[in-house]
Write a protein that holds these residues in place. Sequence first.
Motif, mmCIF file in Angstrom:
data_model
loop_
_atom_site.group_PDB
_atom_site.id
_atom_site.type_symbol
_atom_site.label_atom_id
_atom_site.label_comp_id
_atom_site.label_asym_id
_atom_site.label_seq_id
_atom_site.Cartn_x
_atom_site.Cartn_y
_atom_site.Cartn_z
ATOM 1 N N PHE A 47 0.878 -1.167 0.000
ATOM 2 C CA PHE A 47 0.000 0.000 0.000
ATOM 3 C C PHE A 47 0.919 1.223 0.000
ATOM 4 N N LEU A 48 0.864 2.009 -1.052
ATOM 5 C CA LEU A 48 1.774 3.139 -1.232
ATOM 6 C C LEU A 48 0.981 4.423 -1.392
ATOM 7 N N GLY A 49 1.445 5.468 -0.729
ATOM 8 C CA GLY A 49 0.787 6.758 -0.876
ATOM 9 C C GLY A 49 1.332 7.761 0.112
ATOM 10 N N PRO A 50 0.952 9.030 -0.038
ATOM 11 C CA PRO A 50 1.432 10.068 0.871
ATOM 12 C C PRO A 50 0.796 9.937 2.253
ATOM 13 N N SER A 51 1.346 10.648 3.215
ATOM 14 C CA SER A 51 0.776 10.645 4.562
ATOM 15 C C SER A 51 -0.684 11.083 4.513
ATOM 16 N N GLY A 52 -1.530 10.360 5.251
ATOM 17 C CA GLY A 52 -2.942 10.714 5.317
ATOM 18 C C GLY A 52 -3.794 10.152 4.206
ATOM 19 N N CYS A 53 -3.218 9.276 3.340
ATOM 20 C CA CYS A 53 -3.998 8.748 2.210
ATOM 21 C C CYS A 53 -4.917 7.603 2.617
ATOM 22 N N GLY A 54 -4.715 7.020 3.824
ATOM 23 C CA GLY A 54 -5.580 5.944 4.292
ATOM 24 C C GLY A 54 -4.938 4.569 4.305
ATOM 25 N N LYS A 55 -3.668 4.483 3.927
ATOM 26 C CA LYS A 55 -3.037 3.157 3.800
ATOM 27 C C LYS A 55 -2.893 2.442 5.142
ATOM 28 N N THR A 56 -2.509 3.160 6.191
ATOM 29 C CA THR A 56 -2.381 2.517 7.504
ATOM 30 C C THR A 56 -3.753 2.172 8.073
ATOM 31 N N THR A 57 -4.729 3.025 7.846
ATOM 32 C CA THR A 57 -6.095 2.727 8.301
ATOM 33 C C THR A 57 -6.610 1.458 7.644
ATOM 34 N N LEU A 58 -6.324 1.274 6.365
ATOM 35 C CA LEU A 58 -6.752 0.059 5.662
ATOM 36 C C LEU A 58 -6.069 -1.172 6.257
ATOM 37 N N LEU A 59 -4.783 -1.066 6.550
ATOM 38 C CA LEU A 59 -4.067 -2.181 7.178
ATOM 39 C C LEU A 59 -4.678 -2.513 8.541
ATOM 40 N N ARG A 60 -5.015 -1.483 9.314
ATOM 41 C CA ARG A 60 -5.592 -1.692 10.644
ATOM 42 C C ARG A 60 -6.986 -2.317 10.558
ATOM 43 N N CYS A 61 -7.733 -1.995 9.517
ATOM 44 C CA CYS A 61 -9.046 -2.632 9.322
ATOM 45 C C CYS A 61 -8.879 -4.109 8.988
ATOM 46 N N ILE A 62 -7.869 -4.442 8.204
ATOM 47 C CA ILE A 62 -7.599 -5.846 7.885
ATOM 48 C C ILE A 62 -7.244 -6.617 9.155
ATOM 49 N N ALA A 63 -6.482 -5.954 10.036
ATOM 50 C CA ALA A 63 -6.055 -6.603 11.284
ATOM 51 C C ALA A 63 -7.137 -6.602 12.356
ATOM 52 N N GLY A 64 -8.183 -5.797 12.176
ATOM 53 C CA GLY A 64 -9.220 -5.692 13.204
ATOM 54 C C GLY A 64 -8.876 -4.695 14.301
ATOM 55 N N LEU A 65 -7.789 -3.941 14.121
ATOM 56 C CA LEU A 65 -7.419 -2.914 15.101
ATOM 57 C C LEU A 65 -8.322 -1.696 14.961
ATOM 58 N N ASP A 66 -8.840 -1.475 13.766
ATOM 59 C CA ASP A 66 -9.940 -0.532 13.517
ATOM 60 C C ASP A 66 -11.052 -1.324 12.844
ATOM 61 N N ILE A 67 -12.278 -1.000 13.142
ATOM 62 C CA ILE A 67 -13.419 -1.693 12.528
ATOM 63 C C ILE A 67 -14.029 -0.788 11.466
ATOM 64 N N GLN A 68 -14.198 -1.318 10.276
ATOM 65 C CA GLN A 68 -14.743 -0.550 9.162
ATOM 66 C C GLN A 68 -16.167 -0.094 9.468
ATOM 67 N N THR A 69 -16.548 1.011 8.867
ATOM 68 C CA THR A 69 -17.920 1.524 9.014
ATOM 69 C C THR A 69 -18.874 0.720 8.141
ATOM 70 N N HIS A 70 -18.424 0.422 6.934
ATOM 71 C CA HIS A 70 -19.191 -0.419 6.008
ATOM 72 C C HIS A 70 -18.215 -1.350 5.301
ATOM 73 N N GLY A 71 -18.758 -2.404 4.695
ATOM 74 C CA GLY A 71 -17.944 -3.298 3.889
ATOM 75 C C GLY A 71 -17.490 -4.538 4.638
ATOM 76 N N ARG A 72 -16.755 -5.404 3.914
ATOM 77 C CA ARG A 72 -16.341 -6.683 4.485
ATOM 78 C C ARG A 72 -14.859 -6.948 4.229
ATOM 79 N N VAL A 73 -14.296 -7.758 5.124
ATOM 80 C CA VAL A 73 -12.959 -8.313 4.934
ATOM 81 C C VAL A 73 -13.095 -9.831 5.029
ATOM 82 N N VAL A 74 -12.689 -10.530 3.974
ATOM 83 C CA VAL A 74 -12.812 -11.989 3.921
ATOM 84 C C VAL A 74 -11.409 -12.574 3.767
ATOM 85 N N GLN A 75 -11.042 -13.489 4.666
ATOM 86 C CA GLN A 75 -9.736 -14.145 4.615
ATOM 87 C C GLN A 75 -9.942 -15.650 4.564
ATOM 88 N N ALA A 76 -9.345 -16.291 3.565
ATOM 89 C CA ALA A 76 -9.470 -17.743 3.379
ATOM 90 C C ALA A 76 -10.942 -18.155 3.386
#
Length: 370
Positions: A47-76
Amino acid sequence: MTDREPVSIQEDSQPYLKIEQLTKKFGDFVALQEISLDVYEGEFICFLGPSGCGKTTLLRCIAGLDIQTHGRVVQAEIDISKLPPTVRDFGIVFQSYALFPNLTVRKNLAYGLENRRMPKEAIATRVGELLDLVGLVGQDVKYPAQLSGGEQQRVALARALATAPGLLLLDEPLSALDAKVRSYLRHEVKELQQRLGVTTIMVTHDQEEALTMADRVVVMDQGIISQVGSPIEIYRAPETKFVADFIGTMNFLPGVMLESQRCRVGQIEFENLRRVGNPLPGDSITLCIRPEELLLQDDEIQADNMIVAQVKSVEFLGASYQVTFSSRDLDSRTMIADLSPKLFSEHDIRVGMELNLILPADRIHVFRST
């Protein structure tokens, strides 16, 4: 850019990780907007982008450290969208390493295994394997403060891999290291990931890291995905002006679109253009070309997309020369060219001299100006 073979993805392959229409809001602020992405088993994604683009937030949603407002994460093929981090199948390395300062290297590596109530003999065996894996055999009795930054990062990586997770998450893992150590560890992490075959997602703002390590790069801006592609695709075929500007160095020249494959910049009409986005005739456009794509022509032969330019400045960069040109043909706008020492010497380039520059049609990108 990476010279390793990318992960082979079969047409009928199912994604190992699937992000579907993911949105994350903090109050009224939309950090991520309708993100969808498929990640395949064994891939190394950046995930590449400037500061504040959302890349770390997306990683944290995948990890469950932040919970998304809408949408799904499916693993295996399991919906993990609402599962707590403790039951998700991932290992994570943070920028700060997050090692326990009061525990030895061995105890740091054993921590997650002990929490899973593994037998002591199995823990000892696994810790030994991890120390060997990251080249820290004999360092196990040291404390984090007794290790270099690179060694601490290896411990953090080994700890993330201790439970053999299906997914490895890396949050700017190399950014706190100096340039030489960072370059060395880039190759080490990439080689380790390839050897283990673990699906990996890394967050970075460093384009060199992304281009050298990733199978695919996800370029993000203001909470959305701007482009997904291999490092070569992202660099050579940017789909937006933002990607063209963010990745590498690019010359930007304002102009106007004339026809589907023809535009005007200053006094020059550029023809036979192949990499045109969606501008219509009459639209204001930006013509883009990378410094290394400019060609020199020092005789009187006429060629398509050729301009007369004057050398304004020269910078020696070691492996190349960066030459700044100004052209009356382009209403005195400037461009930079990266020239090899051999080419620089052959043309005997000096400040003030005039040269013919060719902008190859197949290397020009045209985007509608906004």
